[in-house]
Structure formats: structure tokens, C-alpha cells
Write an enzyme that holds these catalytic residues in place. Sequence first.
Site, PDB file in Angstrom:
ATOM      1  N   HIS A   1       0.704  -1.346   0.028  1.00 34.35           N
ATOM      2  CA  HIS A   1       0.138  -0.029   0.002  1.00 34.35           C
ATOM      3  C   HIS A   1       0.937   1.154  -0.090  1.00 34.35           C
ATOM      4  CE1 HIS A   1      -3.358  -2.612   1.821  1.00 34.35           C
ATOM      5  NE2 HIS A   1      -3.191  -2.721   0.479  1.00 34.35           N
ATOM      6  N   THR A  40      -3.472  -7.780  11.171  1.00 28.69           N
ATOM      7  CA  THR A  40      -4.351  -7.408  10.270  1.00 28.69           C
ATOM      8  C   THR A  40      -5.779  -7.845  10.404  1.00 28.69           C
ATOM      9  OG1 THR A  40      -5.006  -7.247   7.613  1.00 28.69           O
ATOM     10  CG2 THR A  40      -3.318  -9.149   8.582  1.00 28.69           C
ATOM     11  N   SER A  41      -6.812  -7.064  10.110  1.00 25.69           N
ATOM     12  CA  SER A  41      -8.054  -7.613  10.380  1.00 25.69           C
ATOM     13  C   SER A  41      -8.451  -8.192   9.288  1.00 25.69           C
ATOM     14  CB  SER A  41      -9.357  -6.291  10.606  1.00 25.69           C
ATOM     15  OG  SER A  41      -9.018  -5.551   9.571  1.00 25.69           O
TER      16      SER A  41
HETATM   17  P1  NAD Z   1      -6.756  -2.757  10.785  1.00 26.28           P
HETATM   18  O1  NAD Z   1      -6.697  -1.633  11.489  1.00 26.28           O
HETATM   19  O2  NAD Z   1      -8.329  -3.150   9.794  1.00 26.28           O
HETATM   20  O3  NAD Z   1      -6.753  -4.254  11.657  1.00 26.28           O
HETATM   21  C1  NAD Z   1      -5.619  -4.232  12.909  1.00 26.28           C
HETATM   22  C2  NAD Z   1      -5.737  -5.504  13.569  1.00 26.28           C
HETATM   23  O4  NAD Z   1      -4.482  -5.269  14.270  1.00 26.28           O
HETATM   24  C3  NAD Z   1      -6.897  -5.855  14.153  1.00 26.28           C
HETATM   25  O5  NAD Z   1      -7.163  -7.074  13.832  1.00 26.28           O
HETATM   26  C4  NAD Z   1      -6.534  -5.700  15.567  1.00 26.28           C
HETATM   27  O6  NAD Z   1      -7.241  -6.859  16.375  1.00 26.28           O
HETATM   28  C5  NAD Z   1      -5.059  -5.743  15.225  1.00 26.28           C
HETATM   29  N1  NAD Z   1      -4.211  -5.644  16.727  1.00 26.28           N
HETATM   30  C6  NAD Z   1      -4.402  -4.411  17.206  1.00 26.28           C
HETATM   31  N2  NAD Z   1      -3.484  -4.247  18.244  1.00 26.28           N
HETATM   32  C7  NAD Z   1      -2.708  -5.130  17.905  1.00 26.28           C
HETATM   33  C8  NAD Z   1      -1.426  -5.461  18.637  1.00 26.28           C
HETATM   34  N3  NAD Z   1      -0.646  -4.761  19.523  1.00 26.28           N
HETATM   35  N4  NAD Z   1      -0.602  -6.463  18.181  1.00 26.28           N
HETATM   36  C9  NAD Z   1      -1.167  -7.300  17.215  1.00 26.28           C
HETATM   37  N5  NAD Z   1      -2.557  -7.106  16.574  1.00 26.28           N
HETATM   38  C10 NAD Z   1      -3.062  -5.821  16.870  1.00 26.28           C
HETATM   39  O7  NAD Z   1      -5.636  -2.742  10.020  1.00 26.28           O
HETATM   40  P2  NAD Z   1      -5.198  -3.530   8.587  1.00 26.28           P
HETATM   41  O8  NAD Z   1      -5.796  -4.980   8.445  1.00 26.28           O
HETATM   42  O9  NAD Z   1      -3.714  -3.285   8.364  1.00 26.28           O
HETATM   43  O10 NAD Z   1      -5.785  -2.841   7.496  1.00 26.28           O
HETATM   44  C11 NAD Z   1      -6.080  -1.334   7.374  1.00 26.28           C
HETATM   45  C12 NAD Z   1      -5.237  -0.522   6.547  1.00 26.28           C
HETATM   46  O11 NAD Z   1      -5.015   0.679   7.231  1.00 26.28           O
HETATM   47  C13 NAD Z   1      -3.895  -1.027   5.632  1.00 26.28           C
HETATM   48  O12 NAD Z   1      -4.170  -1.036   4.179  1.00 26.28           O
HETATM   49  C14 NAD Z   1      -2.823   0.031   6.144  1.00 26.28           C
HETATM   50  O13 NAD Z   1      -2.201   0.377   5.001  1.00 26.28           O
HETATM   51  C15 NAD Z   1      -3.650   1.058   6.505  1.00 26.28           C
HETATM   52  N6  NAD Z   1      -2.946   1.434   8.094  1.00 26.28           N
HETATM   53  C16 NAD Z   1      -1.639   1.366   8.051  1.00 26.28           C
HETATM   54  C17 NAD Z   1      -0.900   1.950   9.247  1.00 26.28           C
HETATM   55  C18 NAD Z   1       0.668   1.697   9.364  1.00 26.28           C
HETATM   56  O14 NAD Z   1       1.306   2.011   8.647  1.00 26.28           O
HETATM   57  N7  NAD Z   1       1.116   1.659  10.660  1.00 26.28           N
HETATM   58  C19 NAD Z   1      -1.562   2.506  10.419  1.00 26.28           C
HETATM   59  C20 NAD Z   1      -2.996   2.460  10.047  1.00 26.28           C
HETATM   60  C21 NAD Z   1      -3.566   2.207   9.070  1.00 26.28           C
END
Ligand code: NAD
Length: 230
Positions: A105, A172-173
Amino acid sequence: MKAKLVVLSGAGISAESGIRTFRDSDGLWENYRVEDVASIDGWYRDPEMMTRFYNERRAQLEHCQPNAAHVILADLEVFFNVVIITQNVDNLHERAGSKQVIHLHGELTKACSEHGKKQVHDIGYRAMKYGERGADGALLRPFIVWFGEDVPMLAVAIEEMQTADHVLIIGTSLNVYPAASLYHYAPKHAQLWMIDPNDTQPVQRPITHIRAKATEGMKQWKNLVLPDNL
Ligand code: NAD
């Protein structure tokens, strides 16, 4: 030859580094509506706001550090051929030392032309000024794959998945496609693992779910798979 570990990581792996996920903030990304800041329509609607939003994310990233989960994954390169396919736009895998990282992404520290992602500029952590133009004369924009856009690294990610011995899905969700369906490309013999403290979208293959945060879950995973090396 080392076994191949393909990791699909999401926002949850960076949560313990202080970067919030979508899910934990009710579908908001740092208080912005996702459809406003993560879609190509959002860019055409309000590029100035989008520039500001990604400037803020970049500035935040500069002060975040990789956590133990990123570091363990990097250290696992001693034992495995590790390929990380990440949905994250942060650079914490690279900063932890991982050498093969595929960003599905995009990347916060890069910019590209509004007219295409062929020319990518490294901008580090600096703020982009709205109105900056690239070599082609078009507006520069964050190098992010937004909803409504192609995922150029998808074919490379599929190819890596097709030769995996282990697939580890972490933080990831599994709500965002096509990333969420990548595990289907893993060969039948591949063992599937998930690390997430919560339920995710269902996985349609046998999988071992370690219900823990990323740092604790990675320690448990390492103990399960490499018990003699700790
Ligand atoms: P999501 O927010 O949909 O899901 C996050 C997942 O992480 C959930 O299943 C949750 O239960 C889990 N989670 C929460 N805390 C955790 C921890 N401490 N350890 C392990 N798991 C934990 O995120 P996604 O599935 O990555 O999809 C959303 C999109 O958001 C992606 O395409 C991404 O590009 C973008 N995003 C990226 C960042 C980043 O680069 N750090 C931050 C926010 C969103």
C-alpha cells in the site's frame, strides 16, 4: 536451504510502536474518516488536506521506533528466508533490519507524480508542500496506494506467497482486499499462523491463531517453531 517464511503484516504490528490501527479507532485513521484520507477520490476532492494528513503521519513516524515484533521478524532471517508483505505504510520493518519487505500500500517516506507511480522520490520525513511538482510537471502526491487504485506490488506478493513454507498473518483484520486473500496462494503444505489479540475476518484454511499482541505473539511463535534456538 532455509525454509521460507512469508509474513503478511498489518497496522496491528505497529500498534505497540505508537501508531494506531484503523480498527482500534472505530474506522477512523488518527481521527480522520478513512474514506476521506485513504481514497483516490479523497485526493481529488481535497489534495491540500490529504497532503497535510500524510505530512502528519510522516512526522509521527519519525519519532516511532520498531518494537520487539519487528525486531524478532528481522532476527528470524538467520533461520528462515523471510519475505514480509506489509499493508503498512510505515518503515518499521526496514528500520528493524528486515531485508525483503514488499509494501502493498505504498510508503510514507516517498512521493510520486499525480499522473502515475513510475517515478518515486524519496522524501524522508519532511513535510510536502501542497503545490510541489515532479519532473513531469504534475503535482507530487504521497506514494500511497489508496482505495480505488491498482495494487502494483500484488503480482510480486502472489509470487512470493506461492513458494511459502510458513505464512504468518500478523496484526491485520483481513478487511482490505486484495491483501486479505493473498494467503490463498500459499501451497497446500504451507503452515498458516496468525497473531492477533482479536478475531479477524475468517480464514478459509486451517490456521493456528495465537491470541496475543504482536510483541508477545512473536515470542510465542518463535518458541513454537524454533524451540531449540532460544
Ligand atoms: P486494521 O486496523 O483493519 O486491523 C488491525 C488489526 O490489528 C486488528 O485485527 C486488531 O485486532 C489487530 N491489533 C491491534 N492491536 C494489536 C497488537 N498490539 N498486536 C497485534 N495485533 C493488533 O488494519 P489492517 O488490516 O492493516 O488494514 C487497514 C489499512 O490501514 C492497511 O491498508 C494499512 O495500509 C492502513 N494503516 C496503516 C498503518 C501503518 O502503516 N502503521 C496504520 C493504520 C492504518
